[in-house]
Structure formats: structure tokens, C-alpha cells
Design a protein around this motif. Structure first.
Motif, PDB file in Angstrom:
ATOM      1  N   PRO A  83      59.663 -48.239  48.888  1.00 28.15           N
ATOM      2  CA  PRO A  83      59.020 -49.559  48.784  1.00 28.15           C
ATOM      3  C   PRO A  83      57.721 -49.546  47.771  1.00 28.15           C
ATOM      4  CG  PRO A  83      58.330 -47.967  50.683  1.00 28.15           C
ATOM      5  CD  PRO A  83      59.639 -47.414  50.109  1.00 28.15           C
ATOM      6  N   ASP A  84      57.063 -48.554  47.284  1.00 30.03           N
ATOM      7  CA  ASP A  84      56.141 -48.227  46.373  1.00 30.03           C
ATOM      8  C   ASP A  84      56.557 -48.724  45.155  1.00 30.03           C
ATOM      9  OD1 ASP A  84      54.608 -47.329  48.407  1.00 30.03           O
ATOM     10  OD2 ASP A  84      54.540 -45.283  47.692  1.00 30.03           O
ATOM     11  N   ALA A  85      57.748 -48.976  44.861  1.00 30.66           N
ATOM     12  CA  ALA A  85      58.113 -49.344  43.412  1.00 30.66           C
ATOM     13  C   ALA A  85      58.496 -50.679  43.538  1.00 30.66           C
ATOM     14  CB  ALA A  85      59.741 -48.833  43.218  1.00 30.66           C
ATOM     15  N   MET A  86      58.402 -51.563  44.300  1.00 36.07           N
ATOM     16  CA  MET A  86      58.353 -53.048  44.364  1.00 36.07           C
ATOM     17  C   MET A  86      57.083 -53.642  43.597  1.00 36.07           C
ATOM     18  SD  MET A  86      59.627 -53.626  48.444  1.00 36.07           S
ATOM     19  CE  MET A  86      59.928 -55.294  48.017  1.00 36.07           C
ATOM     20  N   GLY A  87      57.542 -54.490  42.805  1.00 38.53           N
ATOM     21  CA  GLY A  87      56.331 -55.186  41.890  1.00 38.53           C
ATOM     22  C   GLY A  87      55.960 -54.198  40.731  1.00 38.53           C
ATOM     23  N   THR A  88      56.723 -53.354  40.269  1.00 38.23           N
ATOM     24  CA  THR A  88      56.424 -52.641  39.341  1.00 38.23           C
ATOM     25  C   THR A  88      57.530 -53.084  38.116  1.00 38.23           C
ATOM     26  OG1 THR A  88      58.021 -50.909  39.716  1.00 38.23           O
ATOM     27  CG2 THR A  88      55.578 -50.568  40.642  1.00 38.23           C
ATOM     28  N   VAL A  89      57.066 -52.512  37.053  1.00 39.71           N
ATOM     29  CA  VAL A  89      57.758 -52.654  35.860  1.00 39.71           C
ATOM     30  C   VAL A  89      59.365 -52.371  36.152  1.00 39.71           C
ATOM     31  CG1 VAL A  89      58.514 -52.030  33.430  1.00 39.71           C
ATOM     32  CG2 VAL A  89      55.966 -52.435  34.198  1.00 39.71           C
ATOM     33  N   LEU A  90      59.536 -51.221  36.860  1.00 34.06           N
ATOM     34  CA  LEU A  90      60.752 -50.978  37.308  1.00 34.06           C
ATOM     35  C   LEU A  90      61.738 -51.898  37.844  1.00 34.06           C
ATOM     36  CD1 LEU A  90      63.025 -48.478  37.290  1.00 34.06           C
ATOM     37  CD2 LEU A  90      61.711 -47.815  39.366  1.00 34.06           C
ATOM     38  N   TRP A  91      60.863 -52.636  38.843  1.00 34.33           N
ATOM     39  CA  TRP A  91      61.535 -53.631  39.812  1.00 34.33           C
ATOM     40  C   TRP A  91      61.825 -54.820  38.943  1.00 34.33           C
ATOM     41  CZ3 TRP A  91      61.911 -55.139  45.174  1.00 34.33           C
ATOM     42  CH2 TRP A  91      61.790 -56.734  45.122  1.00 34.33           C
ATOM     43  N   ASP A  92      61.056 -55.188  38.110  1.00 29.90           N
ATOM     44  CA  ASP A  92      61.091 -56.429  37.259  1.00 29.90           C
ATOM     45  C   ASP A  92      62.446 -55.884  36.396  1.00 29.90           C
ATOM     46  OD1 ASP A  92      58.995 -57.524  38.305  1.00 29.90           O
ATOM     47  OD2 ASP A  92      57.571 -57.087  36.721  1.00 29.90           O
ATOM     48  N   ARG A  93      62.352 -55.119  35.818  1.00 29.02           N
ATOM     49  CA  ARG A  93      63.711 -54.992  34.580  1.00 29.02           C
ATOM     50  C   ARG A  93      64.745 -54.713  35.440  1.00 29.02           C
ATOM     51  NH1 ARG A  93      61.236 -53.092  29.705  1.00 29.02           N
ATOM     52  NH2 ARG A  93      63.150 -53.212  29.042  1.00 29.02           N
ATOM     53  N   LEU A  94      64.965 -54.020  36.291  1.00 24.51           N
ATOM     54  CA  LEU A  94      66.243 -53.927  37.387  1.00 24.51           C
ATOM     55  C   LEU A  94      66.813 -55.303  37.849  1.00 24.51           C
ATOM     56  CD1 LEU A  94      65.905 -50.794  39.310  1.00 24.51           C
ATOM     57  CD2 LEU A  94      67.052 -51.073  37.333  1.00 24.51           C
ATOM     58  N   HIS A  95      65.911 -56.176  38.346  1.00 20.41           N
ATOM     59  CA  HIS A  95      66.162 -57.603  38.860  1.00 20.41           C
ATOM     60  C   HIS A  95      66.626 -58.297  37.673  1.00 20.41           C
ATOM     61  CE1 HIS A  95      64.328 -56.609  42.747  1.00 20.41           C
ATOM     62  NE2 HIS A  95      64.815 -57.706  43.060  1.00 20.41           N
ATOM     63  N   ILE A  96      66.043 -58.239  36.305  1.00 18.71           N
ATOM     64  CA  ILE A  96      66.320 -58.953  35.244  1.00 18.71           C
ATOM     65  C   ILE A  96      67.790 -58.468  34.971  1.00 18.71           C
ATOM     66  CG2 ILE A  96      65.976 -59.436  32.860  1.00 18.71           C
ATOM     67  CD1 ILE A  96      62.820 -59.102  33.533  1.00 18.71           C
ATOM     68  N   ALA A  97      68.042 -57.272  34.883  1.00 12.66           N
ATOM     69  CA  ALA A  97      69.410 -56.769  34.507  1.00 12.66           C
ATOM     70  C   ALA A  97      70.464 -57.299  35.528  1.00 12.66           C
ATOM     71  CB  ALA A  97      69.521 -55.232  34.302  1.00 12.66           C
ATOM     72  N   MET A  98      70.151 -57.092  36.945  1.00 11.18           N
ATOM     73  CA  MET A  98      71.222 -57.703  37.722  1.00 11.18           C
ATOM     74  C   MET A  98      71.362 -59.183  37.818  1.00 11.18           C
ATOM     75  SD  MET A  98      72.821 -56.594  40.362  1.00 11.18           S
ATOM     76  CE  MET A  98      72.018 -55.319  41.549  1.00 11.18           C
ATOM     77  N   ARG A  99      70.257 -59.916  37.384  1.00 11.29           N
ATOM     78  CA  ARG A  99      70.386 -61.217  37.123  1.00 11.29           C
ATOM     79  C   ARG A  99      71.271 -61.593  35.834  1.00 11.29           C
ATOM     80  NH1 ARG A  99      65.054 -63.948  36.064  1.00 11.29           N
ATOM     81  NH2 ARG A  99      65.814 -63.162  33.825  1.00 11.29           N
ATOM     82  N   ASP A 100      71.089 -61.191  34.903  1.00  9.33           N
ATOM     83  CA  ASP A 100      71.548 -61.607  33.638  1.00  9.33           C
ATOM     84  C   ASP A 100      72.845 -60.719  33.166  1.00  9.33           C
ATOM     85  OD1 ASP A 100      69.241 -63.451  33.336  1.00  9.33           O
ATOM     86  OD2 ASP A 100      68.318 -61.828  32.001  1.00  9.33           O
ATOM     87  N   ARG A 101      73.039 -59.531  33.931  1.00  5.57           N
ATOM     88  CA  ARG A 101      74.312 -59.218  33.842  1.00  5.57           C
ATOM     89  C   ARG A 101      74.230 -58.507  32.462  1.00  5.57           C
ATOM     90  NH1 ARG A 101      75.192 -57.156  38.138  1.00  5.57           N
ATOM     91  NH2 ARG A 101      77.350 -56.568  37.627  1.00  5.57           N
ATOM     92  N   HIS A 102      73.084 -57.968  31.992  1.00  7.69           N
ATOM     93  CA  HIS A 102      72.927 -57.412  30.745  1.00  7.69           C
ATOM     94  C   HIS A 102      72.577 -56.128  30.785  1.00  7.69           C
ATOM     95  CE1 HIS A 102      74.042 -60.770  28.105  1.00  7.69           C
ATOM     96  NE2 HIS A 102      73.080 -61.752  28.824  1.00  7.69           N
ATOM     97  N   PRO A 103      73.140 -55.156  29.881  1.00  4.82           N
ATOM     98  CA  PRO A 103      72.455 -53.490  29.909  1.00  4.82           C
ATOM     99  C   PRO A 103      70.988 -53.597  29.472  1.00  4.82           C
ATOM    100  CG  PRO A 103      73.938 -53.817  28.243  1.00  4.82           C
ATOM    101  CD  PRO A 103      73.992 -55.319  29.119  1.00  4.82           C
TER     102      PRO A 103
END
Length: 902
Positions: A83-103
Motif C-alpha cells: 500500500p505504501d507504493a500507491m501514489g508514487t511514480v511507480l503507481w503512476d507509470r504502471l497505471h499508464i502502461a496498463m491503460r495505454d497497453r504500451h511497454p
């Protein structure tokens, strides 16, 4: 029915076939999964996969080790697990990759684990596949490298590993994107191709041999090598696969190796700089413990690095300084203030030097690490200089006191002036003599106004100012008025005192009363002038008397020589011999008077040469040994096989005079001549066993006409001029003459003569020739010129007795006229030097030579003692004889002149 059965059978067969196909597909899928999982398990990356609901569906061993401490998080939602990873850069970049389906790939700080991760995200059919690496250490290394390599223009780029897999036949089975980039070939060209076919140039190189070894023994390898494919240094991590192939991770480490080399070079420069510093350098940790000491410290103290670390260095501190130094050091460490103190440190030889200890706390801006950087500087010279300065100050005060005491006690008037000449100090004697009030500035206004007389003030002031400008010492003599108004003469001097740069800082002057000395010098000068006038008068009298006596003496010698052929009978011959003996005594007196007058007049010029002393002494022995033995005395003479440098004629005269005196004053005993080398000179001694000389008489024995033991002035005992001549010749030749004597025992005279060059074989045999016997004058014409008729007739008579034809003349013109009348060239010319009407004999001889245009032999026979006749004779090559001349001497001179030139 049969059809139904057949259909059922077909349907059953189809189902079995479909089931088999599904089984095969499932088996193939399982095989694919196993292979995929094998690859993923062998990778150095952590790998996990999430579905679209962020549920973790797969984790490889690396991921489990990094993320869950070997626990399996499969089935849990990612954000529930972390849960400490939520809202971090890691969170943002993984959500973008999941959404845009881009590596995607990126670095991010993973707070739950407190590490930096490098992530590569790939969309999958299930959701996302995530590869990650813990790059915390690498980042720290890169940052350390950044600090070490200041000259780098940019931070080395961090890249992920390239990866490819090969089977046992060296076919490439998988290549990731990073590998494609490094191979510079697309995946299609790589996968399925044999590595050695694609890159035949690498066959058998180090990298391939290492791959073969790993494949053979199934052991992983990690190594660096120069890649034959990329021609760059590459780090390889090789892992054998279960199926016999290899999983190969590699990355370009050329820049890393270059950075390491630069770091080593930087560290080397840093250490070289430290070792080059004159100070001893050291560093400490934040707690004050030492972790580095330069070689200077180790060399000076003799400590080893390991024993000096932490607080071991304090063992080299002087026991009296150690506790104080440690207390100040700990206080500085705790307060984080500058450490600055002094202490004595023991050298390896056991001696102690004072050192300045100074250190600063420094904080690393990147890591926040605190360290101390310190130096130890040898200040022993400063301490010694400080002590010396204090001692010098005390000594200066003492010297100042002594100086004032001394300055006031010296007989001179003393003063000191500034560089511009302004006088700022006088000693007490100045005030006592001048009557000036002590403390008054006597230099204000004109120099010593009222003290210097008006007729000297301008000159004295100008000479002092000239010295002040040039910086040269000043000296002058002038009168100065005393308190009573009377003037006394003072010798005044001033010397400049310079600083270390040579600049004049003050002048020290003195005024010395020289009135009494000047009066004494004036009296002495007058006395000396009077004595010189008396001596000159005496010399002139002796020269004049000897000259006036020589002319008649010369006639007497010539006529007595001419009488030998005309006197008959024993009585007549006895009378003639007595006459000649008297003439010889008279000649000795005149010769001695001439010698003294010539030596006093400075006419005699020595001719210095190297010659064997033995020849000179042998010649003297030949003449005087028979005389000594005839008197009943023993005669001894030591051999002297060395050369001396002297005038053989003048030195011979000195020794003859000493020998004559020794024989004259010795009635029994012996005469001895010895020589020895003393202090680099030849000492020739003449010793006798005669009457000796008393101590009262010794200072006077070198005076003219002074004789020991002859108060009646018996002329048979000489004239008293022998030792006077010895002393004068000794001074002329720089041959010191010394004497020691004991009354009734005898005397020893010694002459110090410089040594000459070492004699060569044959020198003694060829050094001289015996004098030739006078030859006959048959058929020879002699021209005689003299303005004294008696001398002229005497020369004519003796020459005719010898068989010469003789022409006589009273002047040069008369001689030329007579020779013209006989039309015959003379064989020899004998002429007086001083003729009438200011004419000289040399001009007469030259006139005759010009008449016959021939170099006719000529002899000057003169009574002159001055240098003029001698210079003329030498210049023209004439013989020179001083009157009176005996017939034997004249005959010898004529024989020498008439000998043909060799």
C-alpha cells in the motif's frame, strides 16, 4: 443402426482426436510455460505478472526474494501487498502502461522496500509483465564515481542488461531489445541463427571459450572481456540452462572501466599530492578516530599504518603533551569546530619536534558523511626562532647597556646618525669635550655649528654628505673646538650599518683626538728628512771621494804593472810587491766604498737565475780554503746538490765577505760552510770558532765602519764595510741574513736563499768555465780614450808590455782623426765614460764603429757609480769595469771581449 454405430464410432474417434490435440496443445503450452519459466527463473531480473485487476499471477524466484523475502504473493493484489507504493511514480507509470497497453521502462524508488528499482513493463494478455532490478548499489556506485571523477562532463548513463539465450547447438533462441540494440540487428535476423555463423570472427576467442566451459561443466560464469562482436569491454553473466543451452546477460562496461581507471588515477594524483606536501596529512572519521596517515607521518614517526590508525598515533606524542592534545581534539570533534594546537611528536630516531596540529570538519554534500581533514606542520624552527628572538631581545638589552657603558668609556667622541645624516646620539665624552648640553640636537642647522672652524666647515660637510649619498665609509681629519674654545685635531670616521637587504639604517661615527700623534709625526718626519739628507750627503761624499781617488789609483795600478819588465834585483821586486800590496789594500777600500754607494743609490740591479749552489761554494772554497789552512784552521764544506735562484755574483760577494770575516776573526779552530733546506728555502751558513760577538755589539755589526775587537782601526783587519755590504745585498735580493754568536765560542751567519729548479744531469759539469789566461797582443791595435793623461799613459804602458800597438786620445774626435791617419781598424777600444765638454765614452766608441762600419769590441773603464754608464754599456753591448782596475782584471776583460762569438 449400423450407420448410427458408425457415426458414434466416428464421433468417439473425433473426440479422442480432439482430446489428444488438446492434450498435445496443453502439453505444448505447458512446455512453453516451463521454458518461459525456466528463462524467467534464470534471469537476474525480478519478474512478476499482474492481471487487469492488479492481482499477482506470477513471480519468479528473484521477485520473491526482492519483494516478499522468499514468500509467494501470488493471488494477492499488488496495491494491497504494497500500500505504501500507491501514489508514487511507480503507481503512476504502471497505471499508464496498463491503460495505454504500451511497454515502459523507468527507475523509481520503491518505498516499501527502501530500494531503487529499474523496471521494464510489458503489456500481456493477462495484464502486465514487470521486470525489475535492484539498482540501489549501482546508483550509489555511480554517485561515488561522479564524486571521484570531477572531470567527467556527465554522469554515465545507466542501462539495463542485454539478454539472449542459445541452445546447445549455439542457435539463438531468444534476444531481448537491449541485445538487439547492441547487436545492431533485428530480432528476425538473430533468432534461429547460429551465433558463430552470424559472427564467425569470434570463434575460439576468450568469450566463446568461456561459454563452452560453462556449457560443459554447467557452472555459471561472470567475467569481463573485450567483446569480439562489439569491440567494447563487456560484463557477461552466463547461466547454464537445464536443456543444455546458456542464458547470457551482458552489458557494456567500457565506460565503467574508464571511470574506474579515472578514479584510480584521481586517487593516485590525490595521494601523490598528499605525499608531496611538506606537512604530514591525515584524515579521521566523524568520531575522531584516524583512518589515514600520509607516508610523511609514517616515515617521520616510524609507526606502521595499522598501529597508527584510530588513536594509535597518540603514542608518538610527547607524554607531557599527549593528554592536553587528546582533550582539545575530542572537544573539537564534539563541537565540530576547527582543531588547532601545538604539540611535540617523536621521530623515528627518538627526538622530538614541535608540530602545528590543525584540522577541519568536512561534510560530503551527497552522502552527508562527515570527516576530518588535518595536517601536522613542523614548527620547530619557529619555536627555536621565537626562543632565539627572546634571547636576542634580552641580549640586545644587555648589549645596549654594555654599549652605552663602553661608548662612554672609550677615549673617542662617538655619535650615531640616521641615514639622512641627522645625528640622534652622542656619547658622554662628546658632551664633556664640546660643552654642548646633553640632549640638545647639535646636528640641527649647520653640521657641528660652532665646533668646526669656518675654514673647514664647508669641506667637511661636503665630504660627509658625499658619503651619505654613496653609502661609502667616511673619513676626514680636521680641528674641532673644545669647551674652552681651543682647537684640537681629530681623525673622524663614520661607517654605515646595513640591514639584511643591504639598506643603510644608521651611521656610527667617532672623532679621535690625533693632535699629539700629528705633532709626533711631524717631528718624526722632520727627523727622517734630516736623516735622509745626512745619508744622501754621506753617499754623495763617498761616491765623489771614490771617483776622485780612482783616477790616480788607476794610474798607479797600470804603472806598477808596467814596471815588472823594468825592475831588476830582489830588492826592487820586493819594493814593487809591497807597492802592489798597498795598492790592493787601497783598491779594497775604494771597492767597498763603491759597493756601498752603488747599493745606497739603487744602481745595482740583480740578475736572477737558477744555478747549482755547489759551483758557487766550490769556487769560494778554492779561493779561501788555502788561506784558512795557511792560518792553521780546519776548513769543511758540505755538499749541496740543489739549485738556487739568485744573482750568482752578488750572492758570491755576500758569502765571500762572511768567509773573509770568519778567517780574519778566528785564530784557532775551524771554518765551516753548510747548506740545508728549511721551510722551502736554502739556508747557507758560515760558522767559525772565532772571538764571537757580544750581545751589545750585535745590533751594530751591520753599520758602516763598525768593527768588533779593532779599536785601533788596524787596516789589516779590514775596513768595517763587509757586513754592511752583506746586509744591503741581502735586502736587495730578498735574502734575509741572520746571526747568532757567543763571545769566545764563535759566530754563525745564515743566508736564506730561494730554491731553484731541480738540477738536470750535467748541470754541475757545464755550469761554468775557468777564466781564460790573458793572451798576447801581438799584431793587435788597441785604441785608448781617456781625458786623464796619467791614466792614458798608464794604459798605454801596460798594453805595450802585453804586445799591443796602442793609439791614445783624449776625446772621441781625436781618436777618429788618429785612426783615419793610420787607416787601420782597431782590434779593441778602451774608453773612459765621462770625457770633457759633456761627452761620454760610449759616443766615442760608436763614432769609431761608424767609421769602420764594424762591431769593434769595446770596454768602458770608469770611476762613475751612477746607473747611466751601466745602462749605456748594456744597451750597446760594451764591457764595463769600474776603476781602479788591476792589470789582471783588465787582461781578463780584454781576452773575453776579443774571443770570437760562438
Amino acid at each position: 443402426m449400423a450407420a448410427l454405430v458408425a457415426w458414434a464410432l466416428v464421433r468417439s474417434h473425433d473426440r479422442r482426436a480432439a482430446a489428444e490435440r488438446r492434450a498435445r496443445v496443453a502439453e505444448a503450452a505447458a512446455e512453453a510455460d516451463r521454458r518461459s519459466h525456466a528463462i524467467l527463473e534464470s534471469t537476474t531480473d525480478g519478474v512478476y505478472e499482474v492481471d487487469r485487476s492488479w492481482r499477482i499471477v506470477y513471480m519468479n524466484g528473484r521477485a520473491r526474494g526482492l519483494m516478499a523475502g522468499s514468500s509467494d504473493l501470488t493471488g494477492q493484489r499488488l496495491w494491497e501487498a504494497f500500500p505504501d507504493a500507491m501514489g508514487t511514480v511507480l503507481w503512476d507509470r504502471l497505471h499508464i502502461a496498463m491503460r495505454d497497453r504500451h511497454p515502459d521502462e523507468f527507475e523509481a524508488y520503491f518505498a516499501p522496500l527502501g530500494v531503487w528499482l529499474f523496471l521494464r513493463v510489458f503489456p500481456s494478455s493477462a495484464g502486465l509483465a514487470i521486470y525489475f532490478q535492484d539498482i540501489s548499489k549501482r546508483l550509489l556506485a555511480e554517485r561515488a564515481l561522479e564524486r571521484a571523477v570531477e572531470q567527467a562532463n556527465q554522469i554515465l548513463e545507466s542501462i539495463g542488461d542485454a539478454f539472449y539465450a542459445i541452445d546447445r547447438d549455439w542457435r539463438i533462441t531468444y534476444v531481448n531489445k537491449r541485445a538487439q540494440e547492441m547487436f545492431e540487428r533485428p530480432r528476425a535476423d538473430l533468432v534461429g541463427s547460429c551465433l558463430l555463423d552470424l559472427f564467425p570472427e569470434v570463434a575460439g576467442n576468450t568469450v566463446i571459450r568461456t561459454f563452452e566451459a560453462a556449457m560443459a561443466d554447467q557452472q555459471p560464469r561472470e567475467f569481463e572481456a573485450l567483446s569480439g562482436i562489439f569491440q567494447r569491454w563487456t560484463m557477461f553473466n552466463v547461466y547454464p540452462q537445464a536443456g543444455g543451452g546458456l542464458s547470457i546477460y551482458f552489458r557494456d562496461v567500457s565506460a565503467h572501466r574508464a571511470a574506474e581507471a579515472a578514479l584510480r588515477a584521481s586517487e593516485h594524483r590525490y595521494r601523490t599530492l598528499l605525499e608531496a606536501l611538506p606537512q604530514m596529512v591525515w584524515t579521521c572519521r566523524a568520531d575522531g578516530s584516524c583512518d589515514f596517515l600520509s607516508q610523511q607521518w609514517l616515515s617521520y614517526t616510524g609507526q606502521r599504518a595499522e598501529e597508527a590508525r584510530d588513536f594509535g598515533w597518540s603514542e608518538s606524542v610527547h607524554p607531557d603533551d599527549r593528554q592536553r592534545l587528546l582533550t582539545i581534539w575530542i572537544q573539537a570533534v564534539e563541537a565540530r569546530t576547527i582543531f588547532d594546537t601545538e604539540a611535540r611528536i617523536r621521530s623515528a630516531a627518538g627526538s622530538y619536534h614541535w608540530f602545528k596540529q590543525r584540522a577541519l570538519p568536512i561534510t560530503d554534500p551527497e552522502t552527508g558523511e562527515e570527516r576530518w581533514f588535518g595536517t601536522s606542520t613542523d614548527i620547530t624552527d619557529i619555536f627555536e626562532a621565537r626562543d632565539a628572538m627572546q634571547a636576542a631581545k634580552e641580549e640586545a638589552e644587555e648589549v645596549g647597556l654594555r654599549f652605552r657603558t663602553l661608548a662612554d668609556s672609550i677615549p673617542q667622541l662617538a655619535w650615531m646618525a640616521r641615514p639622512d645624516g641627522r645625528i640622534f646620539w652622542y656619547n658622554q665624552r662628546w658632551y664633556d669635550y664640546t660643552g654642548v648640553v646633553e640632549g640638545a640636537d647639535a646636528a640641527s642647522g649647520p653640521l657641528w655649528d660652532g665646533i668646526l672652524p669656518a675654514d673647514h666647515a664647508e669641506r667637511v660637510t661636503a665630504s660627509l654628505q658625499r658619503s651619505l649619498r654613496t653609502g661609502k665609509p667616511w673619513e676626514d681629519t680636521f680641528p674641532m673646538a673644545g669647551r674652552d674654545g681651543a682647537f684640537r685635531w681629530f681623525l673622524s670616521r663614520a661607517l654605515p650599518v646595513h640591514d639584511s637587504d643591504g639598506a643603510v639604517v644608521l651611521w656610527f661615527g667617532t672623532n679621535t683626538d690625533v693632535t699629539d700623534r700629528l705633532e709626533a709625526e711631524d717631528a718624526l718626519r722632520r727627523a727622517k728628512e734630516e736623516a735622509e739628507r745626512a745619508a744622501l750627503s754621506k753617499s754623495k761624499f763617498l761616491a765623489s771621494a771614490s771617483h776622485d781617488l780612482r783616477q790616480p789609483m788607476q794610474s798607479l795600478f797600470l804603472f806598477s804593472g808596467a814596471l815588472h819588465g823594468h825592475v831588476q834585483g830582489e830588492k826592487g821586486m820586493k819594493a814593487l810587491r809591497l807597492l802592489e800590496s798597498g795598492l790592493d789594500a787601497l783598491k779594497g777600500l775604494l771597492d767597498s766604498l763603491l759597493d756601498v754607494s752603488r747599493l745606497d743609490a739603487g744602481v745595482v740591479k740583480p740578475t736572477l737565475e737558477d744555478f747549482p749552489v755547489a759551483l758557487l761554494l766550490d769556487h769560494i772554497a778554492a779561493g779561501y780554503a788555502p788561506v784558512a789552512r795557511g792560518k792553521g784552521l780546519d776548513w769543511t764544506m758540505e755538499g749541496c746538490p740543489l739549485n738556487i735562484r739568485s744573482d750568482r755574483v752578488l750572492l758570491g760577494r755576500m758569502i765571500r765577505n762572511l768567509v773573509e770575516n770568519a778567517i780574519r776573526y778566528t785564530e784557532q779552530g775551524s771554518i765551516a760552510i753548510t747548506c740545508a733546506v728549511v721551510g722551502g728555502r736554502m739556508r747557507i751558513t758560515v760558522a767559525d770558532t772565532g772571538i764571537g760577538i757580544s750581545g751589545e755589539q750585535l745590533p751594530r755589526i751591520f753599520e758602516e765602519f763598525h768593527q768588533v775587537g779593532n779599536p785601533e782601526r788596524d787596516r789589516s783587519q779590514g775596513l768595517g764595510l763587509g757586513l754592511a755590504i752583506v746586509q744591503r745585498i741581502g735586502q736587495l735580493l730578498d735574502h734575509p741574513v741572520t746571526v747568532r754568536s757567543t763571545p769566545g765560542v764563535g759566530s754563525v751567519f745564515a743566508i736564506e736563499v730561494p730554491l731553484g729548479e731541480i738540477p738536470k744531469p750535467g748541470d754541475l759539469a757545464s755550469a761554468g768555465h775557468a777564466p781564460m789566461a790573458p793572451g798576447g797582443g801581438e799584431e793587435r791595435l788597441a785604441m785608448v780614450i781617456d781625458d786623464d793623461a796619467i791614466v792614458l799613459l798608464g794604459l798605454q804602458a801596460i798594453l805595450r808590455e802585453w804586445g799591443y800597438e796602442v793609439l791614445i786620445a783624449g776625446s772621441g774626435e781625436q781618436a777618429v782623426d788618429k785612426l783615419r791617419s793610420v787607416s787601420r781598424k782597431p782590434d779593441i777600444i778602451i774608453a773612459d765614460y765621462r770625457l770633457r765638454e759633456g761627452k761620454v765614452g760610449t759616443d766615442a766608441i760608436l763614432g769609431i764603429r761608424n767609421l769602420f762600419d764594424a762591431e769593434i769590441p769595446a770596454i768602458i773603464v770608469t770611476g762613475e757609480t751612477g746607473p747611466e754608464c751601466q745602462r749605456d754599456a748594456v744597451r750597446h753591448g760594451f764591457g764595463l769595469m769600474h776603476k781602479p782596475v788591476t792589470p789582471r782584471q783588465l787582461a781578463g776583460a780584454m781576452e773575453r771581449s776579443l774571443q770570437p762569438a760562438e
